[in-house]
Design an enzyme around this catalytic site. Structure first.
Site, PDB file in Angstrom:
ATOM      1  N   GLU A 268       2.125   8.824   0.524  1.00 18.14           N
ATOM      2  CA  GLU A 268       2.644   7.949  -0.539  1.00 18.14           C
ATOM      3  C   GLU A 268       3.711   6.997   0.005  1.00 18.14           C
ATOM      4  O   GLU A 268       3.820   5.856  -0.449  1.00 18.14           O
ATOM      5  CB  GLU A 268       3.190   8.775  -1.709  1.00 18.14           C
ATOM      6  CG  GLU A 268       2.162   9.698  -2.383  1.00 18.14           C
ATOM      7  CD  GLU A 268       0.872   9.017  -2.832  1.00 18.14           C
ATOM      8  OE1 GLU A 268       0.890   7.796  -3.093  1.00 18.14           O
ATOM      9  OE2 GLU A 268      -0.166   9.718  -2.908  1.00 18.14           O
ATOM     10  N   HIS A 271       1.954   4.017   1.272  1.00 14.92           N
ATOM     11  CA  HIS A 271       1.688   3.080   0.177  1.00 14.92           C
ATOM     12  C   HIS A 271       2.962   2.312  -0.161  1.00 14.92           C
ATOM     13  O   HIS A 271       2.943   1.097  -0.379  1.00 14.92           O
ATOM     14  CB  HIS A 271       1.229   3.835  -1.080  1.00 14.92           C
ATOM     15  CG  HIS A 271      -0.198   4.287  -1.061  1.00 14.92           C
ATOM     16  ND1 HIS A 271      -1.254   3.423  -0.894  1.00 14.92           N
ATOM     17  CD2 HIS A 271      -0.755   5.516  -1.223  1.00 14.92           C
ATOM     18  CE1 HIS A 271      -2.399   4.104  -0.962  1.00 14.92           C
ATOM     19  NE2 HIS A 271      -2.117   5.380  -1.154  1.00 14.92           N
TER      20      HIS A 271
END
Ligand code: ZN
Length: 503
Positions: A268, A271
């Site tokens: 994450e 991202h």
């Protein structure tokens, strides 16, 4: 009206739409992190109302008139300039939006919020019947959506385009087939090797607070900026960009398994680094937006796997790991730990799958959702079809639906056509990493010293800053000098696993 005035008004409108969308993102983030369970129905109303409002703004005829006026202006001349990109991409989105009736957009939002809530319950109770009527409704609406949007070959093309603009089902199938043909023998050889990674060391006691602190340290070290982002807990981890300087990442913790949270956080954070690397002055406009979900996933996978599961990464982080988890890691060597985190075995759960078998999980979903959409497979037959495909491609079958068809949130959230972007992400990541390695004169050397900034800067320049100037396929070719291929990923996997498994 001069083209410059028209362009300014266009940007103003698009930025207001981005404001509304970021409010929707915030509602969605809250729903999946802190919202009390009883608030679900009202939240569905809030989000459906907002999505209707956004749809109204996105289909405003004034927007169409401005785009019409700008199409022939000098600002649109160079389709890869920031202005040209803005006009081209907003035009493409507008043309799609006006094909969708507001009632369908609202209904899809409501169905997907209620679908997600039913999915949580169904998964918890291991009862597919709680979810089936929602799946029925969602696939029915997705078929309507595809029909409204239109498509050349397969209704799936129309939906795939939402996540991977300009990609075609047949092309994706081609590259995934090529990958699968080499993956299956590699996984087979690994399973035949008779070697088993010492995974037990990852299943010791890893206290939650220490996991959170260590995960945050690693995320910050690779480049995630916590002054412009935060980390929270959820069931199904995600990353949400809520504004030009507000990026939320999430994870889940398992005190008896190190990988879940740590590699989830790296993923994450990858991202998030992409979101934080987009140019803030273009926030909400195409030059400041991610190219596609596949390219987004390439950024998360690059940090999670190509960096985070490399030996070089742990040469740097292993001493810190030993300090953070003294009881669990006291008798463990770097080599043993490195092998454990690169353990390969066909398994049931996609998000916990290793690098070698992961893409086979995607192939299962890619094939099933195409069949559901076309009507070749009934929702009631989905659990059985799921078990059959797992048996065929991975050689394992789930005992229950919680570990089978109910494991992913996507279909319940109306995300049909989304899964292949995960596999594309792995392919893009390997091809980008190979190029960065060449350009930077060997990444292992830098990573082993904890120097992540040169790679971050390379990604900023080549991937993050261009925003949507190029399609995913164009970007890959520009950055690496050749079209997308499964070779870089296969080469990476062979290089990593051959020595570990004595192939
Ligand atoms: Zn991801």
């Amino acid at each position: 009206m001069t083209p410059t005035d028209a362009f300014e008004e266009l940007c103003h409108q698009a930025r207001e739409i981005a404001l509304l969308e970021s409010i929707g993102e915030l509602l969605g983030w809250d729903e999946r992190t802190y919202m009390p369970p009883a608030a679900g129905e009202y939240r569905a109303e809030q989000m459906a109302f907002l999505s209707g409002l956004i749809h109204q703004r996105r289909t405003d005829p004034r927007l169409g008139a401005l785009l019409e006026e700008l199409a022939a202006s000098p600002l649109a001349q160079d389709p890869h300039s920031d202005e040209g990109t803005t006009i081209r991409e907003l035009r493409r989105q507008y043309d799609k939006q006006v094909k969708l009736p507001r009632s369908l957009v609202e209904e899809l939002t409501r169905a997907s919020v209620l679908g997600q809530q039913a999915w949580v319950q169904a998964r918890q109770d291991n009862d597919y019947r709680l979810f089936a009527p929602h799946a029925e409704k969602i696939f029915h609406l997705k078929r309507q959506q595809a029909a409204c949007l239109g498509y050349a070959d397969h209704p799936y093309d129309a939906l795939l385009d939402d996540y991977e603009p300009a990609a075609r089902t047949a092309e994706v199938a081609k590259v995934l087939d090529a990958l699968r043909q080499e993956l299956v023998p590699l996984v087979g050889a690994i399973m035949q090797s008779g070697r088993t990674a010492p995974v037990g060391i990852l299943q010791r006691e890893y206290p939650l607070a220490a996991q959170e602190a260590f995960g945050k340290t690693a995320a910050a070290a690779i480049g995630f900026d916590f002054t412009r982002g935060r980390l929270d807990t959820t069931h199904h981890p995600f990353c949400a960009g809520l504004g030009p300087r507000d990026c939320r990442i999430t994870t889940r913790y398992d005190e008896r398994f190190f990988n879940t949270a740590f590699f989830g956080i790296l993923h994450e954070a990858g991202h998030g680094i992409y979101d934080q690397g987009l140019r803030p002055q273009w926030y909400g406009l195409p030059p400041g937006q991610a190219v596609s979900l596949g390219i987004h996933e390439s950024q998360s996978r690059l940090w999670e796997n190509l960096v985070g599961r490399s030996r070089a990464f742990w040469q740097h982080f292993f001493p810190q790991l030993a300090g953070a988890f003294p009881a669990a890691v006291a008798d463990v060597t770097l080599d043993a730990f490195y092998w454990a985190i690169n353990h390969v075995a066909p398994s049931l759960i996609r998000v916990e799958a290793d690098e070698a078998t992961y893409n086979l999980h995607i192939v299962v979903r890619f094939e099933l959702e195409q069949a559901l959409l076309k009507g070749d497979l009934a929702v009631g037959d989905l659990p059985a079809a799921w078990r059959e495909k797992y048996g065929e491609y991975l050689g394992v079958e789930p005992h229950d639906d919680a570990d089978g068809v109910l494991q992913d949130i996507h279909w319940s959230a109306g995300l049909v056509g989304y899964f292949p972007t995960y596999a594309l992400g792995n392919l893009y990541a390997a091809q980008f990493f190979e190029q960065a390695d060449r350009d930077l004169g060997g990444l292992d050397r830098l990573i082993a010293r904890g120097e992540f900034n040169p790679l971050v800067e390379w990604l900023r320049k080549h991937i993050h800053h261009p925003g949507q100037r190029y399609t995913a396929a164009e970007l890959v070719e520009r950055v690496t000098g050749r079209p997308l291929s499964h070779d870089p990923l296969m080469n990476h996997l062979k290089r990593k696993f051959a020595p570990l498994y004595g192939l």
